[in-house]
Design a protein around this motif. Sequence first.
Motif, PDB file in Angstrom:
ATOM      1  N   ARG A 171     144.771  38.418  20.055  1.00 27.98           N
ATOM      2  CA  ARG A 171     145.625  37.166  19.731  1.00 27.98           C
ATOM      3  C   ARG A 171     146.644  37.584  18.920  1.00 27.98           C
ATOM      4  O   ARG A 171     146.609  38.235  17.822  1.00 27.98           O
ATOM      5  N   ALA A 172     147.880  36.889  18.940  1.00 25.40           N
ATOM      6  CA  ALA A 172     149.001  37.151  18.347  1.00 25.40           C
ATOM      7  C   ALA A 172     149.063  37.048  16.774  1.00 25.40           C
ATOM      8  O   ALA A 172     149.272  37.883  15.946  1.00 25.40           O
ATOM      9  N   LYS A 173     148.319  35.980  16.336  1.00 24.39           N
ATOM     10  CA  LYS A 173     147.990  35.943  14.849  1.00 24.39           C
ATOM     11  C   LYS A 173     147.006  37.052  14.222  1.00 24.39           C
ATOM     12  O   LYS A 173     146.850  36.931  13.072  1.00 24.39           O
ATOM     13  N   PHE A 174     146.274  37.336  15.112  1.00 28.91           N
ATOM     14  CA  PHE A 174     145.034  38.221  14.473  1.00 28.91           C
ATOM     15  C   PHE A 174     145.541  39.340  13.499  1.00 28.91           C
ATOM     16  O   PHE A 174     146.577  40.299  14.053  1.00 28.91           O
ATOM     17  N   THR A 233     136.622  33.641  14.072  1.00 31.08           N
ATOM     18  CA  THR A 233     137.748  32.902  14.923  1.00 31.08           C
ATOM     19  C   THR A 233     137.292  31.872  15.824  1.00 31.08           C
ATOM     20  O   THR A 233     137.934  31.194  16.478  1.00 31.08           O
ATOM     21  N   SER A 234     135.919  31.663  15.643  1.00 34.88           N
ATOM     22  CA  SER A 234     135.363  30.294  16.680  1.00 34.88           C
ATOM     23  C   SER A 234     134.462  29.581  15.690  1.00 34.88           C
ATOM     24  O   SER A 234     133.790  29.998  14.971  1.00 34.88           O
ATOM     25  N   LYS A 273     139.297  40.046  23.027  1.00 34.67           N
ATOM     26  CA  LYS A 273     140.306  38.684  23.187  1.00 34.67           C
ATOM     27  C   LYS A 273     140.864  38.289  21.851  1.00 34.67           C
ATOM     28  O   LYS A 273     141.953  38.010  21.687  1.00 34.67           O
ATOM     29  N   ALA A 274     139.589  37.986  20.953  1.00 32.99           N
ATOM     30  CA  ALA A 274     140.134  37.472  19.774  1.00 32.99           C
ATOM     31  C   ALA A 274     141.224  38.343  19.021  1.00 32.99           C
ATOM     32  O   ALA A 274     142.229  37.907  18.344  1.00 32.99           O
ATOM     33  N   GLN A 321     134.558  39.311  24.111  1.00 30.33           N
ATOM     34  CA  GLN A 321     135.302  38.086  23.570  1.00 30.33           C
ATOM     35  C   GLN A 321     135.837  38.566  22.207  1.00 30.33           C
ATOM     36  O   GLN A 321     137.107  37.863  21.896  1.00 30.33           O
ATOM     37  N   LYS A 381     146.291  46.185  15.253  1.00 34.33           N
ATOM     38  CA  LYS A 381     146.568  45.037  14.289  1.00 34.33           C
ATOM     39  C   LYS A 381     146.503  45.214  12.853  1.00 34.33           C
ATOM     40  O   LYS A 381     146.193  44.289  11.867  1.00 34.33           O
TER      41      LYS A 381
END
Length: 751
Positions: free
Chosen positions: A476-479, A299-300, A472-473, A469, A508
Amino acid sequence: MILKATLLGKHLAQHPFHQIQLLDAGVELSGPKETRIIAFNQIVSFSCKRGLIWGEIEFILSHENAISLHGTEWQATVQFYDQLVINWQEWSKDILVHATKHLEKQILSINALSNRDCWLPQKEFIRLAKELDNTYESLPFPEERIGEFKALSELDYLLQQWQHEGIERWHEHNNEWAIKIRHTHANFFERFPFILDPSQFYVVLQQEPSMLVLGSAGSGKSTALIARASWLLYQHELALDTLQPLFLPLLPDDILLMAADSPSKQRLELIRRTFNDRTVNQLDLKTPYELAFYLLKQTSKKTLNLFSLLNDTEEREKWLLQTWQHLCSTKKPFAKLWRNWLSNQYEWEIIAGDFWLEPDIAIRMGARLDRWLKHLRFEKANKTANDALIVLEKSKQSHSSAAHEASQQSDINEKNELAVANDIPDHALLAPDEAQVIAERKLFAPLLKAWKDKIKSEQAIDEPDALIQALKAVGRAKFVTPWRHILIDTYQEFSLLARLLLKGLKEKSAGGHFLYCADDAQILTVGQTPAGIDELIEEAKLKPEENVVYELEHDYRLSPDIRKLTDTFINQNPNQQIKPYLVIDDKPSKLGAFAVKLMAPKHQNAIYTSPDINVLDLLDKLSGFAPKSSQVLFTAQYLYQIPEIIISLKSRWPHLNFIFKPFNQLHGVESDFTFVFGLQQFGDSFPAFIRDTALEKHLLPIMESFLDAEMRRWMYVAMTRAKYSTWLLHDIEKPSIFINELNGYGAKQIK
Ligand SMILES: Nc1ncnc2c1ncn2[C@@H]1O[C@H](COP(=O)(O)OP(=O)(O)OP(=O)(O)O)[C@@H](O)[C@H]1O
């Protein structure tokens, strides 16, 4: 038709109802103050009684309520009663047809479910249980009347069986299905290194979205987990027709294996190699740190590396010691602070001059520095996780924060009271002195800085930061969780952060499956408590009403006697989940031929206690009978407690493989023979109070209420590693208090 109480009857009965009228499908009772209609579908039974002078009609309603009319003239009462019986029977005959259809429909629904040639997921079973409750609630008359009708009694009997033995029937159904699959795919299962037992098969073949598998040391949890991975991939090979397509064909990328840390990961690696299944060996196997790192990489765009020191305890301790020694030799105030602290706090004898280079001191520092620094490294992240959890709890229970804190405080008080009752010394319970905490922070600050600099120089990320971190990733809504199956071993050792991350992945995951394997007696992390097993159960559930816990039934490492001894030892702590003494069942069971075919188990046959001076003698004897390449585990609270002579004499018994591990790194380790050292009551005594610094008291959760609960688990794990024999080597003058206790449970004493 109406029946009335006589004037005198009314007067003598002093009853609220004086009159009853027959209706089409019921009766109406009326009196001066109230009128009440009782429908036939409310009535369980009724009777006509003759008192000394008057007649009486009594109705029994559901839940044993009774209503009656007294003081009626007897002849009139009998006439009314006869007509009532006629109306009631006609109504019942008519309604019986509906009731029969109603119950038959339910039986059909049960049959349809139980005849399904597939795994019956728990949610289907829960739905059925609810349906059954409704069936009885929606009968056109009280349930108590069923026995009156022969046609209904038989249907009722079948339904009641499901209502009362539903869980067993559900398991039976799934077991039978599992047996069938095992036979249909015998060729595949024969490739496994062992013949799995029925409870392992159950875990391998189950199709629940989430299941927690509990089992004591050596019950085959890790083996079942790898077998399941192999089975899941095999379905991809076959795209079986015989199975309900609950599982879409899987690719290796769809499966993630997880273990709590490097030692348990290594153990899982070893087990999967025994399966000789190329695809299983290629599956992703990650620790929580590696999982967090992977998710961050996905994600980064930043360049990020895994921190080299995190997966290798030996290297990490070496680096910490060297850094500490370097800091001591280059910063005089730092060395002074440490000199004072070690001599005051630990009463170690510190020589004048370069004490940090003294072998006696150096040898004791590595593991301790690692432990102390870990608390500080995780401090911020743990607080964030705890805060997140409290917010989550609050929103769940809508508790006021005051109530929450009050309940936490009362828990703490309660635990403290219990601890006092258990003779836990006061110093272990006292709140840490704030000034001391600040002083200790100062002591560790340069070391923490050096740690952070090292991470920076490697462009890496530390475990707590990675987990936060990644959390948090995942939030996220899209995860979307990329794996369809996550199989987790040694779940009891997952930190709060790691568990939150898995929780996030579960939330998720669209239709994903989670398998958690755990044993609360094997919690080695200080500060993690067995009460957490309830939390694990909660986490494994998808819905509150689900009960997704399954226990493995056999023991492959310990003989029944040793199992009894070790279970008695761990069960002394009432907060541990009580372990029943399981034995290998070699007799044919109702589950068919599997149990008979179990491979001859390798059994630990003895736990010996012996003065440590006998060690060379014992090793000589062992080398005489141990098969070539036997794994011999040497373990102790601190590795330096293992006598040096043994380490240097490895060449004396070249055909034995020696493994050295401290207690807190024994997750999943398996040996043929185990030697446990440092069982003494002086110096680095065992059991010991592991929260020996103010910082530890400040940062770690409150101590468990049972005395030495953490050390008891360490001892339990150490004793349950060997397939053949364990020697507990103790000081001859001042043996560990555990030695006496274990001798009492049947450990064999060597003088
Ligand atoms: N069905 C089986 N038949 C024979 N041996 C088995 C079977 N299942 C597991 N074993 C063996 O039993 C031992 C313990 O298995 P495993 O490591 O899977 O247990 P575990 O419950 O994960 O243990 P621990 O909790 O101590 O890590 C291993 O040597 C394994 O090879």
